[in-house]
Design a protein around this motif. Structure first.
Motif, PDB file in Angstrom:
ATOM      1  N   LEU A   1       0.921  -1.208   0.196  1.00  0.00           N
ATOM      2  CA  LEU A   1       0.045  -0.010   0.030  1.00  0.00           C
ATOM      3  C   LEU A   1       0.974   1.174  -0.087  1.00  0.00           C
ATOM      4  O   LEU A   1       0.583   2.596  -0.640  1.00  0.00           O
ATOM      5  N   VAL A   2       1.800   1.304   0.852  1.00  0.00           N
ATOM      6  CA  VAL A   2       2.830   2.498   0.762  1.00  0.00           C
ATOM      7  C   VAL A   2       3.563   2.612  -0.567  1.00  0.00           C
ATOM      8  O   VAL A   2       3.462   3.819  -0.973  1.00  0.00           O
ATOM      9  N   LEU A   3       3.815   1.697  -1.295  1.00  0.00           N
ATOM     10  CA  LEU A   3       4.352   1.609  -2.626  1.00  0.00           C
ATOM     11  C   LEU A   3       3.182   2.320  -3.714  1.00  0.00           C
ATOM     12  O   LEU A   3       3.515   3.068  -4.136  1.00  0.00           O
ATOM     13  N   PHE A   4       2.077   1.620  -3.268  1.00  0.00           N
ATOM     14  CA  PHE A   4       1.149   2.040  -4.529  1.00  0.00           C
ATOM     15  C   PHE A   4       0.742   3.744  -4.279  1.00  0.00           C
ATOM     16  O   PHE A   4       0.788   4.238  -5.217  1.00  0.00           O
ATOM     17  N   PHE A   5       0.621   4.056  -3.095  1.00  0.00           N
ATOM     18  CA  PHE A   5       0.473   5.454  -2.983  1.00  0.00           C
ATOM     19  C   PHE A   5       1.725   6.435  -3.229  1.00  0.00           C
ATOM     20  O   PHE A   5       1.505   7.448  -3.847  1.00  0.00           O
ATOM     21  N   ALA A   6       2.839   5.971  -3.090  1.00  0.00           N
ATOM     22  CA  ALA A   6       4.001   6.640  -3.310  1.00  0.00           C
ATOM     23  C   ALA A   6       4.203   6.760  -4.777  1.00  0.00           C
ATOM     24  O   ALA A   6       4.485   7.709  -5.620  1.00  0.00           O
ATOM     25  N   MET A   7       3.884   5.744  -5.432  1.00  0.00           N
ATOM     26  CA  MET A   7       3.791   5.817  -7.065  1.00  0.00           C
ATOM     27  C   MET A   7       2.677   6.762  -7.667  1.00  0.00           C
ATOM     28  O   MET A   7       2.971   7.492  -8.779  1.00  0.00           O
ATOM     29  N   LEU A   8       1.667   6.872  -6.842  1.00  0.00           N
ATOM     30  CA  LEU A   8       0.824   7.764  -7.270  1.00  0.00           C
ATOM     31  C   LEU A   8       1.195   9.069  -7.479  1.00  0.00           C
ATOM     32  O   LEU A   8       0.834  10.128  -8.242  1.00  0.00           O
ATOM     33  N   ALA A   9       2.225   9.300  -6.358  1.00  0.00           N
ATOM     34  CA  ALA A   9       2.783  10.774  -6.417  1.00  0.00           C
ATOM     35  C   ALA A   9       4.009  10.716  -7.379  1.00  0.00           C
ATOM     36  O   ALA A   9       4.112  11.821  -8.216  1.00  0.00           O
ATOM     37  N   PHE A  10       4.819   9.577  -7.610  1.00  0.00           N
ATOM     38  CA  PHE A  10       5.887   9.478  -8.190  1.00  0.00           C
ATOM     39  C   PHE A  10       5.829   9.520  -9.808  1.00  0.00           C
ATOM     40  O   PHE A  10       6.402  10.675 -10.269  1.00  0.00           O
ATOM     41  N   VAL A  11       5.030   8.889 -10.424  1.00  0.00           N
ATOM     42  CA  VAL A  11       4.834   8.624 -11.730  1.00  0.00           C
ATOM     43  C   VAL A  11       4.417   9.751 -12.713  1.00  0.00           C
ATOM     44  O   VAL A  11       4.841  10.548 -13.577  1.00  0.00           O
ATOM     45  N   PRO A  12       3.527  10.696 -11.880  1.00  0.00           N
ATOM     46  CA  PRO A  12       2.879  11.787 -12.692  1.00  0.00           C
ATOM     47  C   PRO A  12       3.915  12.745 -12.615  1.00  0.00           C
ATOM     48  O   PRO A  12       3.869  13.963 -13.545  1.00  0.00           O
ATOM     49  N   VAL A  13       4.955  13.012 -11.876  1.00  0.00           N
ATOM     50  CA  VAL A  13       5.894  14.125 -11.759  1.00  0.00           C
ATOM     51  C   VAL A  13       6.611  13.920 -13.235  1.00  0.00           C
ATOM     52  O   VAL A  13       6.790  15.262 -13.856  1.00  0.00           O
ATOM     53  N   PHE A  14       6.890  12.966 -13.935  1.00  0.00           N
ATOM     54  CA  PHE A  14       7.525  12.951 -15.177  1.00  0.00           C
ATOM     55  C   PHE A  14       6.698  13.964 -16.349  1.00  0.00           C
ATOM     56  O   PHE A  14       7.446  14.930 -17.025  1.00  0.00           O
TER      57      PHE A  14
ATOM     58  N   VAL B   1       6.717  11.201   5.733  1.00  0.00           N
ATOM     59  CA  VAL B   1       6.483  12.758   6.286  1.00  0.00           C
ATOM     60  C   VAL B   1       7.415  13.564   5.222  1.00  0.00           C
ATOM     61  O   VAL B   1       6.933  14.595   4.918  1.00  0.00           O
ATOM     62  N   VAL B   2       8.721  13.241   4.952  1.00  0.00           N
ATOM     63  CA  VAL B   2       9.242  14.233   4.192  1.00  0.00           C
ATOM     64  C   VAL B   2       8.804  14.158   2.830  1.00  0.00           C
ATOM     65  O   VAL B   2       8.711  15.347   2.132  1.00  0.00           O
ATOM     66  N   GLY B   3       8.185  13.207   2.183  1.00  0.00           N
ATOM     67  CA  GLY B   3       7.463  13.348   0.742  1.00  0.00           C
ATOM     68  C   GLY B   3       6.391  14.098   0.938  1.00  0.00           C
ATOM     69  O   GLY B   3       5.973  15.216   0.033  1.00  0.00           O
ATOM     70  N   ALA B   4       5.364  13.950   2.025  1.00  0.00           N
ATOM     71  CA  ALA B   4       4.026  14.798   2.333  1.00  0.00           C
ATOM     72  C   ALA B   4       4.539  16.264   2.360  1.00  0.00           C
ATOM     73  O   ALA B   4       3.710  17.237   1.796  1.00  0.00           O
ATOM     74  N   VAL B   5       5.385  16.730   3.041  1.00  0.00           N
ATOM     75  CA  VAL B   5       5.946  18.101   3.651  1.00  0.00           C
ATOM     76  C   VAL B   5       6.424  18.681   2.078  1.00  0.00           C
ATOM     77  O   VAL B   5       6.064  19.773   1.623  1.00  0.00           O
ATOM     78  N   GLY B   6       7.412  17.761   1.505  1.00  0.00           N
ATOM     79  CA  GLY B   6       7.933  18.338   0.236  1.00  0.00           C
ATOM     80  C   GLY B   6       6.881  18.608  -0.863  1.00  0.00           C
ATOM     81  O   GLY B   6       6.908  19.752  -1.861  1.00  0.00           O
ATOM     82  N   PHE B   7       6.114  17.668  -1.370  1.00  0.00           N
ATOM     83  CA  PHE B   7       4.985  17.870  -2.166  1.00  0.00           C
ATOM     84  C   PHE B   7       4.054  19.126  -1.914  1.00  0.00           C
ATOM     85  O   PHE B   7       3.645  19.906  -2.749  1.00  0.00           O
ATOM     86  N   ALA B   8       3.746  19.121  -0.634  1.00  0.00           N
ATOM     87  CA  ALA B   8       2.770  20.326  -0.211  1.00  0.00           C
ATOM     88  C   ALA B   8       3.473  21.476  -0.628  1.00  0.00           C
ATOM     89  O   ALA B   8       3.028  22.546  -0.943  1.00  0.00           O
ATOM     90  N   LEU B   9       4.829  21.842   0.072  1.00  0.00           N
ATOM     91  CA  LEU B   9       5.522  22.898  -0.221  1.00  0.00           C
ATOM     92  C   LEU B   9       5.658  23.299  -1.671  1.00  0.00           C
ATOM     93  O   LEU B   9       5.501  24.554  -2.013  1.00  0.00           O
ATOM     94  N   TRP B  10       5.995  22.156  -2.392  1.00  0.00           N
ATOM     95  CA  TRP B  10       6.265  22.386  -3.803  1.00  0.00           C
ATOM     96  C   TRP B  10       4.717  22.838  -4.448  1.00  0.00           C
ATOM     97  O   TRP B  10       5.011  23.771  -5.465  1.00  0.00           O
ATOM     98  N   ALA B  11       3.748  22.385  -4.167  1.00  0.00           N
ATOM     99  CA  ALA B  11       2.366  22.686  -4.915  1.00  0.00           C
ATOM    100  C   ALA B  11       2.296  24.236  -4.370  1.00  0.00           C
ATOM    101  O   ALA B  11       1.565  24.845  -5.280  1.00  0.00           O
TER     102      ALA B  11
ATOM    103  N   ALA C   1      13.329  19.095  -4.706  1.00  0.00           N
ATOM    104  CA  ALA C   1      14.387  17.800  -4.056  1.00  0.00           C
ATOM    105  C   ALA C   1      13.754  17.191  -2.635  1.00  0.00           C
ATOM    106  O   ALA C   1      13.970  16.014  -2.713  1.00  0.00           O
ATOM    107  N   LEU C   2      12.999  18.120  -1.839  1.00  0.00           N
ATOM    108  CA  LEU C   2      12.340  17.397  -0.659  1.00  0.00           C
ATOM    109  C   LEU C   2      11.328  16.370  -0.942  1.00  0.00           C
ATOM    110  O   LEU C   2      11.513  15.438  -0.404  1.00  0.00           O
ATOM    111  N   ALA C   3      10.840  16.501  -2.084  1.00  0.00           N
ATOM    112  CA  ALA C   3       9.535  15.529  -2.431  1.00  0.00           C
ATOM    113  C   ALA C   3      10.303  14.450  -3.082  1.00  0.00           C
ATOM    114  O   ALA C   3       9.806  13.274  -2.735  1.00  0.00           O
ATOM    115  N   GLY C   4      11.306  14.588  -3.795  1.00  0.00           N
ATOM    116  CA  GLY C   4      11.973  13.474  -4.281  1.00  0.00           C
ATOM    117  C   GLY C   4      12.804  12.584  -3.134  1.00  0.00           C
ATOM    118  O   GLY C   4      12.892  11.360  -3.467  1.00  0.00           O
TER     119      GLY C   4
END
Length: 382
Positions: free
Chosen positions: A262-275, A329-339, A355-358
């Motif tokens: 499940l963690v990998l599933f939700f991480a990929m929902l954030a990761f793949v669209p970045v490209f 935690v780092v990913g959620a904070v990074g994507f939120a600040l980036w957005a 970089a923080l989101a990555g």
């Protein structure tokens, strides 16, 4: 050498996602594609990858991972060459969609088999660091994709597909030189299960992909999503009754394995669209050149590559849980600040948050994947 061979092979599939995204505006302009048409070019790869991934993993068991890695590499690179040879006429869109889909098939064969090779070569106590190198250096090579894509696009966007040829040759040569042993299982292929999961995954992913075009109130959207999920439910019931299933669902009895998945599933929902998003956003909204857009993506992958190495060391010393918590935690904070910075339309103000989101994804990917593989190999130990 085996690890290097697998990293080259898998990096080819990751590089292709970033490098094609960089070239997307030029492809649309030269071939006269619509925005939805270009979305199909991107999505055809991901749709095929999702649909055939489980089958690729099972074929690695039955035929041996080395053979499947080499077969997947050949399918991928031949499809890449044909994508670069697309005619500049009314057949351009179907041509690209078809061969992007066969690229996805090659990646679906290649990726799980390459992971199986790394798992087989390294013992459990060294597997965390090995897979951290596998994902981290693959991510680092992926980060070169945008820079290479920007340079190649300045010459011709077709070269972003042809560049896979030398990478594939290196991967195949290293695979042969490494003399990787192939452990095969003398079991029948679950053809019915394969058809069910390809259909179910294909329909459900198609529904989610097309929701933005068809609308969430469209009957076609819900027909694909609901129909795909229904087929997957039938697949699960069918697999539980099989002596040699395509996917051993018994591993999901392990709560830790399920959490990893499940963690990998939700991480990929954030990761793949970045490209796709980041490259188009940089070139359209920020008026960046292809090379500047490549640098924009490079910030994300710099954080990813560094954090994946750190995450692998945490995994070997303290287990997966600390790395996963930190990554979430780092990913959620990074994507939120980036957005929050996207509407500022400033390339340089966004790089720390990218970089923080990555880094968040980097902390998650290797530890969760390694722990899931270890538990699956142990029969789903709790």
């Amino acid at each position: 050498m085996a690890l290097a061979a697998m990293m080259c092979a898998v990096a080819m599939t990751f590089i292709d996602q970033t490098i094609v995204s960089i070239a997307a505006p030029d492809i649309v302009s030269e071939l006269g594609l619509s925005a939805s048409g270009m979305q199909w070019v991107i999505n055809a790869y991901l749709l095929s990858l999702a649909a055939f991934f489980a089958l690729g993993g099972r074929l690695a068991d039955l035929w041996g991972p080395r053979r499947v890695v080499m077969a997947g590499t050949l399918v991928f690179v031949v499809s890449s060459v044909l994508c670069g040879c697309v005619p500049d006429d009314g057949y351009a869109l179907p041509w690209l969609v078809v061969f992007r889909a066969t690229q996805g098939l090659g990646a679906a064969l290649l990726f799980p088999a390459a992971l199986a090779v790394v798992v087989a070569v390294f013992p459990v106590e060294r597997r965390g660091r090995a897979l951290a190198l596998f994902f981290g250096l693959t991510g680092a090579l992926t980060a070169l994709g945008p820079l290479l894509g920007g340079w190649l696009t300045a010459w011709t966007w077709r070269a972003v597909f042809w560049v896979n040829v030398p990478v594939a040759v290196v991967a195949l040569v290293l695979t042969v030189l490494a003399r990787i042993s192939d452990r095969r299982r003398e079991e029948p292929l679950d053809v019915t299960g394969a058809l069910l999961i390809v259909t179910g995954m294909g329909l459900s992913v198609l529904g989610f992909q097309q929701a933005s075009a068809w609308g969430w109130d469209s009957a076609w959207t819900w027909l694909c999503v609901a129909g795909g999920l229904a087929v997957l439910a039938v697949f699960c019931r069918y697999e539980l009754r099989q002596r040699h299933p395509l996917v051993d669902l018994a591993v999901f009895r392990s709560r830790a394995f399920t959490v990893d998945t499940l963690v990998l599933f939700f991480a990929m929902l954030a990761f793949v669209p970045v490209f796709f998003f980041a490259s188009v956003y940089a070139q359209v909204s920020l008026s960046a050149s292809p090379n500047q857009a490549a640098l924009y993506l490079l910030y994300f992958f710099a954080g990813f590559a560094l954090a994946s190495q750190w995450g692998g060391r945490i995994l070997d010393k303290r287990g997966p849980r600390p790395a996963l918590r930190l990554g979430c935690v780092v990913g959620a904070v990074g994507f939120a600040l980036w957005a929050g910075k996207l509407t500022d339309l400033s390339l340089h103000d966004q790089w720390p948050y990218a970089a923080l989101a990555g880094a968040g994804i980097g902390f998650i990917l290797a530890p969760a994947s390694t722990d899931a593989v270890n538990r699956a190999g142990a029969g789903g130990a709790p």
